[in-house]
Design a protein around this motif. Structure first.
Motif, PDB file in Angstrom:
ATOM      1  N   ALA A 261      20.774  18.567  68.636  1.00  0.00           N
ATOM      2  CA  ALA A 261      19.389  18.197  68.853  1.00  0.00           C
ATOM      3  C   ALA A 261      19.351  18.224  67.336  1.00  0.00           C
ATOM      4  O   ALA A 261      18.261  17.512  66.975  1.00  0.00           O
ATOM      5  CB  ALA A 261      18.417  18.355  70.040  1.00  0.00           C
ATOM      6  N   THR A 262      18.981  19.536  66.816  1.00  0.00           N
ATOM      7  CA  THR A 262      18.352  20.372  66.013  1.00  0.00           C
ATOM      8  C   THR A 262      19.456  19.151  64.153  1.00  0.00           C
ATOM      9  O   THR A 262      18.465  19.211  63.387  1.00  0.00           O
ATOM     10  CB  THR A 262      18.607  21.454  65.327  1.00  0.00           C
ATOM     11  N   THR A 263      20.383  18.823  64.255  1.00  0.00           N
ATOM     12  CA  THR A 263      21.294  18.901  63.486  1.00  0.00           C
ATOM     13  C   THR A 263      20.589  16.990  63.541  1.00  0.00           C
ATOM     14  O   THR A 263      20.062  16.880  62.108  1.00  0.00           O
ATOM     15  CB  THR A 263      22.411  18.885  63.542  1.00  0.00           C
ATOM     16  N   ALA A 264      20.088  16.211  64.689  1.00  0.00           N
ATOM     17  CA  ALA A 264      19.584  15.188  64.241  1.00  0.00           C
ATOM     18  C   ALA A 264      18.636  14.850  63.893  1.00  0.00           C
ATOM     19  O   ALA A 264      18.439  14.434  62.981  1.00  0.00           O
ATOM     20  CB  ALA A 264      19.643  14.683  65.610  1.00  0.00           C
ATOM     21  N   TYR A 265      17.637  15.983  64.345  1.00  0.00           N
ATOM     22  CA  TYR A 265      16.386  15.925  63.374  1.00  0.00           C
ATOM     23  C   TYR A 265      16.184  16.396  61.519  1.00  0.00           C
ATOM     24  O   TYR A 265      15.592  16.158  60.971  1.00  0.00           O
ATOM     25  CB  TYR A 265      15.833  16.916  64.236  1.00  0.00           C
ATOM     26  N   ASP A 266      17.392  16.898  61.338  1.00  0.00           N
ATOM     27  CA  ASP A 266      18.059  17.916  59.933  1.00  0.00           C
ATOM     28  C   ASP A 266      18.174  16.823  59.404  1.00  0.00           C
ATOM     29  O   ASP A 266      17.533  16.297  58.660  1.00  0.00           O
ATOM     30  CB  ASP A 266      18.664  18.554  60.238  1.00  0.00           C
ATOM     31  N   VAL A 267      18.681  16.045  59.978  1.00  0.00           N
ATOM     32  CA  VAL A 267      19.256  14.537  59.040  1.00  0.00           C
ATOM     33  C   VAL A 267      18.243  13.640  58.888  1.00  0.00           C
ATOM     34  O   VAL A 267      17.892  12.453  57.981  1.00  0.00           O
ATOM     35  CB  VAL A 267      20.283  13.845  60.170  1.00  0.00           C
ATOM     36  N   LEU A 268      17.072  13.052  59.849  1.00  0.00           N
ATOM     37  CA  LEU A 268      15.945  12.308  59.830  1.00  0.00           C
ATOM     38  C   LEU A 268      14.945  13.332  58.775  1.00  0.00           C
ATOM     39  O   LEU A 268      14.803  12.064  57.447  1.00  0.00           O
ATOM     40  CB  LEU A 268      15.347  12.069  61.122  1.00  0.00           C
ATOM     41  N   ARG A 269      15.130  14.607  59.114  1.00  0.00           N
ATOM     42  CA  ARG A 269      14.105  15.267  57.960  1.00  0.00           C
ATOM     43  C   ARG A 269      14.719  14.656  56.184  1.00  0.00           C
ATOM     44  O   ARG A 269      14.205  14.374  55.413  1.00  0.00           O
ATOM     45  CB  ARG A 269      14.392  16.422  57.867  1.00  0.00           C
ATOM     46  N   ALA A 270      16.076  15.086  56.041  1.00  0.00           N
ATOM     47  CA  ALA A 270      17.103  14.674  55.185  1.00  0.00           C
ATOM     48  C   ALA A 270      16.775  12.858  54.235  1.00  0.00           C
ATOM     49  O   ALA A 270      16.532  13.211  53.191  1.00  0.00           O
ATOM     50  CB  ALA A 270      18.211  14.651  54.955  1.00  0.00           C
ATOM     51  N   ARG A 271      16.551  12.535  55.261  1.00  0.00           N
ATOM     52  CA  ARG A 271      16.978  10.917  54.867  1.00  0.00           C
ATOM     53  C   ARG A 271      14.955  10.736  54.646  1.00  0.00           C
ATOM     54  O   ARG A 271      14.625   9.093  54.532  1.00  0.00           O
ATOM     55  CB  ARG A 271      17.141  10.091  56.659  1.00  0.00           C
ATOM     56  N   GLY A 272      13.839  11.419  54.757  1.00  0.00           N
ATOM     57  CA  GLY A 272      13.103  10.891  54.514  1.00  0.00           C
ATOM     58  C   GLY A 272      11.238  10.918  55.534  1.00  0.00           C
ATOM     59  O   GLY A 272      10.675  10.250  55.126  1.00  0.00           O
ATOM     60  N   LEU A 273      11.688  11.135  57.250  1.00  0.00           N
ATOM     61  CA  LEU A 273      11.187  10.343  58.010  1.00  0.00           C
ATOM     62  C   LEU A 273      10.120  11.855  58.134  1.00  0.00           C
ATOM     63  O   LEU A 273      10.493  12.408  57.395  1.00  0.00           O
ATOM     64  CB  LEU A 273      11.085  10.729  59.029  1.00  0.00           C
ATOM     65  N   ARG A 274       9.031  11.463  57.850  1.00  0.00           N
ATOM     66  CA  ARG A 274       7.943  12.463  58.240  1.00  0.00           C
ATOM     67  C   ARG A 274       7.626  12.444  59.148  1.00  0.00           C
ATOM     68  O   ARG A 274       7.042  12.071  60.216  1.00  0.00           O
ATOM     69  CB  ARG A 274       6.902  11.851  57.772  1.00  0.00           C
ATOM     70  N   ILE A 275       8.295  13.939  59.704  1.00  0.00           N
ATOM     71  CA  ILE A 275       8.609  14.414  61.073  1.00  0.00           C
ATOM     72  C   ILE A 275       8.061  15.670  60.838  1.00  0.00           C
ATOM     73  O   ILE A 275       8.319  16.763  59.712  1.00  0.00           O
ATOM     74  CB  ILE A 275       9.957  13.811  61.694  1.00  0.00           C
ATOM     75  N   GLY A 276       7.930  16.300  61.999  1.00  0.00           N
ATOM     76  CA  GLY A 276       7.171  18.070  61.686  1.00  0.00           C
ATOM     77  C   GLY A 276       8.715  18.453  63.334  1.00  0.00           C
ATOM     78  O   GLY A 276       9.125  17.530  64.066  1.00  0.00           O
ATOM     79  N   LYS A 277       8.051  19.703  63.394  1.00  0.00           N
ATOM     80  CA  LYS A 277       8.171  20.816  64.930  1.00  0.00           C
ATOM     81  C   LYS A 277       8.120  20.245  65.808  1.00  0.00           C
ATOM     82  O   LYS A 277       9.041  20.737  66.836  1.00  0.00           O
ATOM     83  CB  LYS A 277       7.792  21.992  64.457  1.00  0.00           C
ATOM     84  N   ARG A 278       6.869  19.460  66.415  1.00  0.00           N
ATOM     85  CA  ARG A 278       5.763  19.350  67.266  1.00  0.00           C
ATOM     86  C   ARG A 278       7.292  18.097  67.951  1.00  0.00           C
ATOM     87  O   ARG A 278       7.551  17.871  68.816  1.00  0.00           O
ATOM     88  CB  ARG A 278       4.837  18.761  67.450  1.00  0.00           C
ATOM     89  N   ASP A 279       7.924  16.940  66.945  1.00  0.00           N
ATOM     90  CA  ASP A 279       8.863  15.845  67.260  1.00  0.00           C
ATOM     91  C   ASP A 279      10.297  16.476  67.705  1.00  0.00           C
ATOM     92  O   ASP A 279      10.572  15.889  68.316  1.00  0.00           O
ATOM     93  CB  ASP A 279       8.990  15.190  65.443  1.00  0.00           C
ATOM     94  N   PHE A 280      10.183  17.479  67.234  1.00  0.00           N
ATOM     95  CA  PHE A 280      12.016  18.360  67.593  1.00  0.00           C
ATOM     96  C   PHE A 280      11.459  18.209  69.369  1.00  0.00           C
ATOM     97  O   PHE A 280      11.933  18.520  69.929  1.00  0.00           O
ATOM     98  CB  PHE A 280      12.333  19.748  67.182  1.00  0.00           C
TER      99      PHE A 280
END
Length: 174
Positions: free
Chosen positions: A146-165
């Motif tokens: 789950a963390t890696t999925a979140y990290d992939v999206l952050r690395a691709r420029g999505l404007r997401i944060g801890k609350r999204d995780f």
């Protein structure tokens, strides 16, 4: 106060499965808004030798509902089937996990305690009790993916944060 195996596993897995589903929503919207082909996010990796976003989402299902299905059978062998290549396939896995987890009762979970089970992959076999498998192997793997999925999206420029995780925490009702 004691905490049951059910309480230690199921509610939080449901919370994170819902959050990962919302991450998929964000990824899909990002692709549509920026006119990015979906496969650029679905197939995105943090680094070349890591598996893609789609695999990370697949493993969230695998190490939640799949792990519990393994406990029921006494053996968990992760699926080596390829991950979905489209949004619909990712949603299907997450919805299947949610529905399956919601169907598990506290009595089911408590009935697993003390049962022998094994993790098997290729030539490796690791013996566990059901509760130790769920808490010390499946659950850390679930969070990793789950963390890696979140990290992939952050690395691709999505404007997401801890609350999204985190998704929706289970707060005290006042």
């Amino acid at each position: 106060m004691t905490i049951s195996l059910y309480d230690a596993v199921i509610p939080t897995q449901l919370q994170i499965i819902a959050a990962v589903r919302e991450l998929v929503d964000e990824a899909k919207a990002h692709c549509e808004e920026k006119r990015i082909p979906p496969e650029e996010i679905i197939g995105a990796r943090l680094i070349e030798d890591m598996l893609p976003f789609s695999y990370q989402v697949k493993c969230c299902r695998e190490h939640s509902l799949g792990a519990i299905e393994g406990v029921k059978e006494g053996v968990f062998t992760p699926s080596i089937a390829p991950p979905p290549e489209d949004w619909a396939g990712l949603y299907e896995l997450l919805d299947e996990a949610k529905t399956g987890l919601e169907a598990i009762s506290e009595a089911d979970m408590e009935g697993f305690i003390g049962q022998h089970m094994e993790f098997r992959f290729k030539e490796a076999a690791m013996p566990f009790t059901a509760e130790n498998f769920l808490l010390s192997f499946a659950q850390p793997n679930f969070y990793f993916h789950a963390t890696t999925a979140y990290d992939v999206l952050r690395a691709r420029g999505l404007r997401i944060g801890k609350r999204d995780f985190l998704g929706m925490p289970r707060m005290k009702r006042v």
